[in-house]
Structure formats: C-alpha cells, structure tokens
Design a protein around this motif. Structure first.
Motif, PDB file in Angstrom:
ATOM      1  N   UNK A   1       1.188  -1.222   0.037  1.00  0.00           N
ATOM      2  CA  UNK A   1      -0.201  -0.145   0.431  1.00  0.00           C
ATOM      3  C   UNK A   1       1.268   1.378  -0.452  1.00  0.00           C
ATOM      4  N   UNK A   2       0.744   1.986  -0.607  1.00  0.00           N
ATOM      5  CA  UNK A   2       1.895   3.300  -1.087  1.00  0.00           C
ATOM      6  C   UNK A   2       0.996   4.440   0.380  1.00  0.00           C
ATOM      7  N   UNK A   3       2.052   5.831   0.166  1.00  0.00           N
ATOM      8  CA  UNK A   3       1.686   6.354   0.866  1.00  0.00           C
ATOM      9  C   UNK A   3       2.662   7.432   0.661  1.00  0.00           C
ATOM     10  N   UNK A   4       2.243   8.911   0.792  1.00  0.00           N
ATOM     11  CA  UNK A   4       2.924  10.227   0.290  1.00  0.00           C
ATOM     12  C   UNK A   4       2.850  10.784   1.619  1.00  0.00           C
ATOM     13  N   UNK A   5       4.069  11.800   1.063  1.00  0.00           N
ATOM     14  CA  UNK A   5       3.064  13.190   2.294  1.00  0.00           C
ATOM     15  C   UNK A   5       2.062  13.900   2.543  1.00  0.00           C
ATOM     16  N   UNK A   6       1.917  13.989   1.493  1.00  0.00           N
ATOM     17  CA  UNK A   6      -0.305  14.720   1.127  1.00  0.00           C
ATOM     18  C   UNK A   6      -0.578  13.575   1.437  1.00  0.00           C
ATOM     19  N   UNK A   7      -2.147  14.200   2.307  1.00  0.00           N
ATOM     20  CA  UNK A   7      -3.234  13.495   2.078  1.00  0.00           C
ATOM     21  C   UNK A   7      -3.826  13.126   1.398  1.00  0.00           C
ATOM     22  N   UNK A   8      -3.612  13.769   0.294  1.00  0.00           N
ATOM     23  CA  UNK A   8      -4.876  13.617  -1.138  1.00  0.00           C
ATOM     24  C   UNK A   8      -4.087  13.084  -2.449  1.00  0.00           C
ATOM     25  N   UNK A   9      -2.812  12.674  -2.285  1.00  0.00           N
ATOM     26  CA  UNK A   9      -2.474  10.921  -3.530  1.00  0.00           C
ATOM     27  C   UNK A   9      -3.300  10.123  -2.809  1.00  0.00           C
ATOM     28  N   UNK A  10      -3.830   9.665  -4.213  1.00  0.00           N
ATOM     29  CA  UNK A  10      -5.109   8.838  -4.884  1.00  0.00           C
ATOM     30  C   UNK A  10      -4.690   8.112  -5.702  1.00  0.00           C
ATOM     31  N   UNK A  11      -3.802   7.315  -5.564  1.00  0.00           N
ATOM     32  CA  UNK A  11      -4.146   6.703  -7.105  1.00  0.00           C
ATOM     33  C   UNK A  11      -4.003   4.783  -6.734  1.00  0.00           C
ATOM     34  N   UNK A  12      -4.139   4.060  -7.494  1.00  0.00           N
ATOM     35  CA  UNK A  12      -3.727   2.397  -7.424  1.00  0.00           C
ATOM     36  C   UNK A  12      -2.699   2.216  -8.966  1.00  0.00           C
ATOM     37  N   UNK A  13      -1.440   1.517  -8.920  1.00  0.00           N
ATOM     38  CA  UNK A  13      -0.888   1.338  -9.903  1.00  0.00           C
ATOM     39  C   UNK A  13       0.621  -0.288  -9.561  1.00  0.00           C
TER      40      UNK A  13
ATOM     41  N   UNK B   1      10.850  -3.412 -15.509  1.00  0.00           N
ATOM     42  CA  UNK B   1      11.451  -2.880 -16.942  1.00  0.00           C
ATOM     43  C   UNK B   1      10.042  -3.629 -18.362  1.00  0.00           C
ATOM     44  N   UNK B   2       9.947  -2.774 -18.916  1.00  0.00           N
ATOM     45  CA  UNK B   2       9.031  -3.232 -20.043  1.00  0.00           C
ATOM     46  C   UNK B   2       9.132  -4.333 -21.078  1.00  0.00           C
TER      47      UNK B   2
ATOM     48  N   UNK C   1      -3.409   4.627 -11.748  1.00  0.00           N
ATOM     49  CA  UNK C   1      -1.625   5.608 -11.433  1.00  0.00           C
ATOM     50  C   UNK C   1      -1.270   4.660 -12.794  1.00  0.00           C
ATOM     51  N   UNK C   2      -1.455   3.780 -13.309  1.00  0.00           N
ATOM     52  CA  UNK C   2      -0.943   3.217 -14.600  1.00  0.00           C
ATOM     53  C   UNK C   2       0.254   1.935 -14.170  1.00  0.00           C
ATOM     54  N   UNK C   3       0.996   1.737 -14.965  1.00  0.00           N
ATOM     55  CA  UNK C   3       2.310   0.980 -15.004  1.00  0.00           C
ATOM     56  C   UNK C   3       2.782   0.929 -14.994  1.00  0.00           C
ATOM     57  N   UNK C   4       3.969   1.300 -13.588  1.00  0.00           N
ATOM     58  CA  UNK C   4       5.044   1.697 -13.988  1.00  0.00           C
ATOM     59  C   UNK C   4       6.162   0.570 -13.379  1.00  0.00           C
ATOM     60  N   UNK C   5       7.300   2.030 -13.588  1.00  0.00           N
ATOM     61  CA  UNK C   5       8.729   1.328 -13.351  1.00  0.00           C
ATOM     62  C   UNK C   5       9.384   1.400 -11.949  1.00  0.00           C
ATOM     63  N   UNK C   6      10.052   0.442 -11.461  1.00  0.00           N
ATOM     64  CA  UNK C   6      10.932   0.808 -10.259  1.00  0.00           C
ATOM     65  C   UNK C   6      11.698  -0.684 -10.371  1.00  0.00           C
TER      66      UNK C   6
ATOM     67  N   UNK D   1       5.535  -8.681 -10.376  1.00  0.00           N
ATOM     68  CA  UNK D   1       4.794  -7.843 -10.279  1.00  0.00           C
ATOM     69  C   UNK D   1       4.543  -6.976  -8.785  1.00  0.00           C
ATOM     70  N   UNK D   2       4.787  -5.978  -8.832  1.00  0.00           N
ATOM     71  CA  UNK D   2       4.655  -5.134  -7.213  1.00  0.00           C
ATOM     72  C   UNK D   2       3.260  -4.274  -6.999  1.00  0.00           C
ATOM     73  N   UNK D   3       2.473  -4.906  -6.735  1.00  0.00           N
ATOM     74  CA  UNK D   3       1.266  -3.977  -6.829  1.00  0.00           C
ATOM     75  C   UNK D   3       0.881  -3.111  -6.084  1.00  0.00           C
TER      76      UNK D   3
END
Length: 238
Positions: free
Chosen positions: A79-91, A96-97, A121-126, A139-141
């Motif tokens: 589960x994601x976390x951010x410094x702001x309380x408004x961040x709101x998406x799933x990714x 790598x692609x 939030x789409x497919x992201x690379x990390x 994959x990491x959800x």
C-alpha cells in the motif's frame, strides 16, 4: 500445475506505512494476500506465500523462497504512502517493459481500477528488490494510498480487501486463462480436519463463508444456517 508466489509486504516488527487512524500496511497486505490465495487455490493453482501471519521475513528470504519453489510468477502486495493526504491512485509496478511481467501487470491494473474506482496510476517501472531478485516474472501492486484518510478507511474494511483480492485474481485469471470467478475458500479452514469436505460444499454452492471472509469451522451452526444449506441441496436435487 501453475505455481503462484504471493508476497504480502512487510509483517512482524515491520508495519510498513501507517495511516493517521493507526491502520498498518502489513495488515492490509496480509488480508488481501490470504484472500487471493483462497481464490487461486479454488481455481486449482498451487500457491506459495512469503508469510501467512505475523512474521519478520527479509526481502532476501522472500526472493529466495520463490526461487527455491520455482514459482511461475510473483505478485507482491503493498500500500502506497505520500507526504500529502490527497494522493489517490492505484498502480502496478514492473522492473522493465517488454516481458511477461508487463503482460501480467496490464491484466491486473484495469481490474484494480474497475474494482476500486480509484484513479488509474498505470503501469510503472521501479528497481524494487522483489522485482529484481526473483527468477519468475514479478509485479508489485500498490493498492492505493494509506496516507489518504478516505482510502485508509476503505482499506480497513473486509469488503475492500476482498474486492482487491478478487480484482488481482481476475487479472491473473485473464493472463492464465482461468475462470474469472471462483468460490472463495476461507483461510481459517486451512488444516481443519474437515477442510476437504468444506472445500467441496463451498465449490458446490451449498455453504459459504461469512462476510468477514471467515468460515468459523468449529462454530455450531444455527437452525437457520442449517435450513439454508439444506434448501440449497434440495434446489440442486430438483
């Protein structure tokens, strides 16, 4: 038989991200992981879990487990976390692609968006460790933001956790060519003396678990519950 690795992030002394309400990431990932395991097992797949309860499991141990068990793919849950309380998406993250992991991510991501209604939030690379060190496609959800109070309140509910487990299952089912829906086998029947019988009556639609995802196999049945089960049997006989 296809073998799936499920990695509920964090656990034990590592709570992961923590909401203002006190909700801990490790509890959300475990609940979704157990739900997903039940669905995959219901579809006849073998499942390897990096943890099934409160345990400290290092990133290295998680990857080594999946490699040793020679799983066919890995789904890591966070589960994601951010410094702001408004961040709101799933990714959904991949290393790598261009490989099977990207195909798995593209199967899972739209199901998550449809199930939750959260922004895509789409497919992201990390370069996450679990994505890098597993031999199988991984994959990491990131299941929303625990730092968002509205999202956190939803993540605390059994309904949302089951919805996430079902969405990830449906994505995997599309990728693997499995039925899009299977009866959920409650986690608390694991190891029970009547586990096989319980699995059969659930698969037949004669009995089901409770809304919180449990079956409570040692709890006495009420007359109403018995009548409902018998009614389902009568309906099938007719």
């Amino acid at each position: 038989m296809t073998k799936i690795g499920i990695d509920p992030g964090h656990g034990g002394s590592d709570p992961g991200a923590v909401a203002a309400s006190g909700l801990q990431e490790k509890d959300v990932t475990l609940a979704v992981g157990l739900d997903l395991r039940s669905r995959l097992q219901g579809a006849g797949l073998e499942v390897v879990m990096s943890r099934t309860g409160e345990a400290d499991v290092s990133l290295s141990d998680r990857a080594q487990l999946f490699n040793r068990e020679q799983v066919d793919l890995v789904v890591s849950l966070h589960v994601n976390s951010a410094d702001t309380t408004t961040a709101n998406y799933v990714s959904t993250f991949i290393l790598a692609p261009g490989g099977q992991a990207e195909k798995i991510a593209h199967a899972i991501q739209p199901e998550l968006v449809a199930a939750t209604g959260w922004p895509d939030g789409g497919i992201r690379e990390a370069n996450f460790f679990i994505l890098r060190q597993t031999d199988a496609p991984a994959v990491l959800v990131e299941m929303g933001f625990i730092s968002n109070p509205a999202t956190a309140s939803l993540l605390a509910t059994a309904a949302t956790r089951q919805s996430l487990g079902r969405a990830i299952y449906k994505g995997l089912a599309a990728y693997l060519g499995l039925p899009p829906d299977v009866p959920v086998v409650p986690a608390d029947i694991q190891g029970n003396w009547a586990e096989a019988a319980i699995r059969r009556v659930i698969a037949a639609g004669i009995m089901a678990g409770y809304p919180d995802g449990s079956f409570r196999p040692d709890q006495p049945a009420t007359r109403a519950e018995l009548a409902a089960a018998l009614d389902r049997i009568l309906a099938r006989l007719k």
